[in-house]
Design a protein around this motif. Sequence first.
Motif, PDB file in Angstrom:
ATOM      1  N   ALA A  13       0.005   8.122 -12.287  1.00 54.01           N
ATOM      2  CA  ALA A  13      -0.201   9.301 -11.438  1.00 54.01           C
ATOM      3  C   ALA A  13       1.113  10.051 -11.210  1.00 54.01           C
ATOM      4  N   ILE A  14       2.197   9.306 -11.033  1.00 58.88           N
ATOM      5  CA  ILE A  14       3.505   9.929 -10.843  1.00 58.88           C
ATOM      6  C   ILE A  14       3.915  10.700 -12.094  1.00 58.88           C
ATOM      7  N   ARG A  15       3.668  10.130 -13.242  1.00 58.26           N
ATOM      8  CA  ARG A  15       4.010  10.831 -14.485  1.00 58.26           C
ATOM      9  C   ARG A  15       3.250  12.148 -14.612  1.00 58.26           C
ATOM     10  N   LEU A  16       1.987  12.139 -14.242  1.00 58.00           N
ATOM     11  CA  LEU A  16       1.207  13.373 -14.304  1.00 58.00           C
ATOM     12  C   LEU A  16       1.774  14.433 -13.359  1.00 58.00           C
TER      13      LEU A  16
ATOM     14  N   GLU B 157       9.700  15.863  -2.981  1.00 53.37           N
ATOM     15  CA  GLU B 157       9.143  17.188  -2.679  1.00 53.37           C
ATOM     16  C   GLU B 157       7.651  17.217  -2.960  1.00 53.37           C
ATOM     17  N   GLU B 158       7.233  16.576  -4.044  1.00 52.45           N
ATOM     18  CA  GLU B 158       5.818  16.538  -4.385  1.00 52.45           C
ATOM     19  C   GLU B 158       5.005  15.784  -3.337  1.00 52.45           C
ATOM     20  N   PHE B 159       5.539  14.682  -2.833  1.00 48.91           N
ATOM     21  CA  PHE B 159       4.834  13.934  -1.794  1.00 48.91           C
ATOM     22  C   PHE B 159       4.738  14.745  -0.502  1.00 48.91           C
TER      23      PHE B 159
ATOM     24  N   GLY C 297       0.782  -1.233   0.000  1.00 43.54           N
ATOM     25  CA  GLY C 297       0.000   0.000   0.000  1.00 43.54           C
ATOM     26  C   GLY C 297       0.803   1.266   0.000  1.00 43.54           C
ATOM     27  N   ALA C 298       2.136   1.169  -0.134  1.00 45.19           N
ATOM     28  CA  ALA C 298       2.986   2.357  -0.115  1.00 45.19           C
ATOM     29  C   ALA C 298       3.950   2.318  -1.297  1.00 45.19           C
ATOM     30  N   LEU C 299       4.506   3.482  -1.601  1.00 47.68           N
ATOM     31  CA  LEU C 299       5.560   3.594  -2.605  1.00 47.68           C
ATOM     32  C   LEU C 299       6.886   3.590  -1.864  1.00 47.68           C
TER      33      LEU C 299
ATOM     34  N   PRO D 184       1.250   6.582   0.284  1.00 47.53           N
ATOM     35  CA  PRO D 184       2.354   7.289   0.934  1.00 47.53           C
ATOM     36  C   PRO D 184       3.701   6.863   0.360  1.00 47.53           C
ATOM     37  N   LEU D 185       4.700   7.728   0.516  1.00 51.96           N
ATOM     38  CA  LEU D 185       6.068   7.433   0.090  1.00 51.96           C
ATOM     39  C   LEU D 185       6.914   7.127   1.316  1.00 51.96           C
ATOM     40  N   ARG D 186       7.686   6.043   1.268  1.00 60.07           N
ATOM     41  CA  ARG D 186       8.563   5.668   2.371  1.00 60.07           C
ATOM     42  C   ARG D 186       9.956   5.399   1.831  1.00 60.07           C
ATOM     43  N   ALA D 187      10.937   6.100   2.377  1.00 55.14           N
ATOM     44  CA  ALA D 187      12.338   5.909   2.002  1.00 55.14           C
ATOM     45  C   ALA D 187      13.060   5.211   3.143  1.00 55.14           C
ATOM     46  N   GLY D 188      13.756   4.137   2.844  1.00 52.38           N
ATOM     47  CA  GLY D 188      14.471   3.385   3.868  1.00 52.38           C
ATOM     48  C   GLY D 188      15.146   2.186   3.235  1.00 52.38           C
ATOM     49  N   ARG D 189      15.053   1.038   3.878  1.00 50.74           N
ATOM     50  CA  ARG D 189      15.571  -0.199   3.297  1.00 50.74           C
ATOM     51  C   ARG D 189      14.563  -0.752   2.302  1.00 50.74           C
ATOM     52  N   LEU D 190      15.035  -1.094   1.136  1.00 51.49           N
ATOM     53  CA  LEU D 190      14.205  -1.785   0.158  1.00 51.49           C
ATOM     54  C   LEU D 190      14.741  -3.211   0.043  1.00 51.49           C
ATOM     55  N   GLU D 191      13.998  -4.145   0.586  1.00 49.96           N
ATOM     56  CA  GLU D 191      14.449  -5.524   0.637  1.00 49.96           C
ATOM     57  C   GLU D 191      14.024  -6.280  -0.631  1.00 49.96           C
ATOM     58  N   PRO D 192      14.777  -7.342  -0.994  1.00 51.73           N
ATOM     59  CA  PRO D 192      14.317  -8.173  -2.108  1.00 51.73           C
ATOM     60  C   PRO D 192      12.878  -8.663  -1.924  1.00 51.73           C
ATOM     61  N   ALA D 193      12.481  -8.915  -0.663  1.00 47.13           N
ATOM     62  CA  ALA D 193      11.108  -9.353  -0.403  1.00 47.13           C
ATOM     63  C   ALA D 193      10.099  -8.286  -0.795  1.00 47.13           C
ATOM     64  N   ASP D 194      10.449  -7.013  -0.626  1.00 47.40           N
ATOM     65  CA  ASP D 194       9.554  -5.932  -1.051  1.00 47.40           C
ATOM     66  C   ASP D 194       9.355  -5.969  -2.557  1.00 47.40           C
ATOM     67  N   LEU D 195      10.431  -6.223  -3.275  1.00 46.60           N
ATOM     68  CA  LEU D 195      10.350  -6.266  -4.735  1.00 46.60           C
ATOM     69  C   LEU D 195       9.540  -7.477  -5.197  1.00 46.60           C
TER      70      LEU D 195
END
Length: 287
Positions: A270-273, A203-205, A181-183, A218-229
């Motif tokens: 939506a991000i492209r727009l 900045e847009e978020f 449910g998050a980016l 929502p946007l979350r910056a942190g660890r991106l695990e292989p499991a997330d992908l």
Amino acid sequence: MAPVWANGRLTSASEPVLLAGDEGFLLGLSVFDTVLLEEGHLYFLAEHLARLRGGAEELGIPWPPPWDVAAAMRATAGALDGRDAAVRVTLSRGVPGRGPTLVVTTRPLEVPRDPGVKILVSSYRKLGGNPLEGVKSTNRLRNILAREEAVAAGAWEALLPNHDGDLSECTTANIFCVAGGALLTPSEERGCLAGIIREKLREEFARAPLVAAGREVPLRAGRLEPADLRRASEVFLTNTTGRIVPVLEVLGLPDPPRGLPGAAGPVTQAIRLRLRAVEAADRASVA
């Protein structure tokens, strides 16, 4: 042949412009940045130059250089007779005792087509937590080899893990995925270089929530695990010339995500727009 701007003048691409003792050539003591030129406009020029300055200061390259960097890039862009291009500025420490070297070059735009690209999880790794990973220097050997590894596997880009095993970035792009449910996107502490488009999206978020397919993401910056992908419903890359590059397939990952929608993904659309609106504001700011 496209013109080259070097140390204060425009010249032919066939004319030598570097001295043999230049430390950028000998030791990789140089930084660079690439700006998108479309219809005569250099997008986010101030932001690119701020990153160039930060990298120069990190590597002990004198700033400001003896020349106006923005003027050099505009002069090079103006010599293209209206052609769109990627405009690259490279600043080197130069020959000891002679001052820095500044070179501006251009190349035609090569933008991947929709619906999207394949990426490969690379065998090469980044160093999470190392501040030099955030410097856009010409020390690109690892990235070049990773990109070649990806191309040999039939992919457009390579995705680099770090030494802790979580995912950092691609060789020329930042990565985002929609999961839970998050980016999600890796933070700078995980070894990624903060791309200009990535920062514009952040900045847009911060300015306003993103709504896609009727729900807030929502946007979350942190660890991106292989499991997330693996559980991602959308994956896309961001960089200066490709802007938003949808991903259709992830190679080299056990149990990879299936059925990625690429350009048809609602968050990607939506991000492209949102990015188009940001670019329109950037054009208007210098009109």
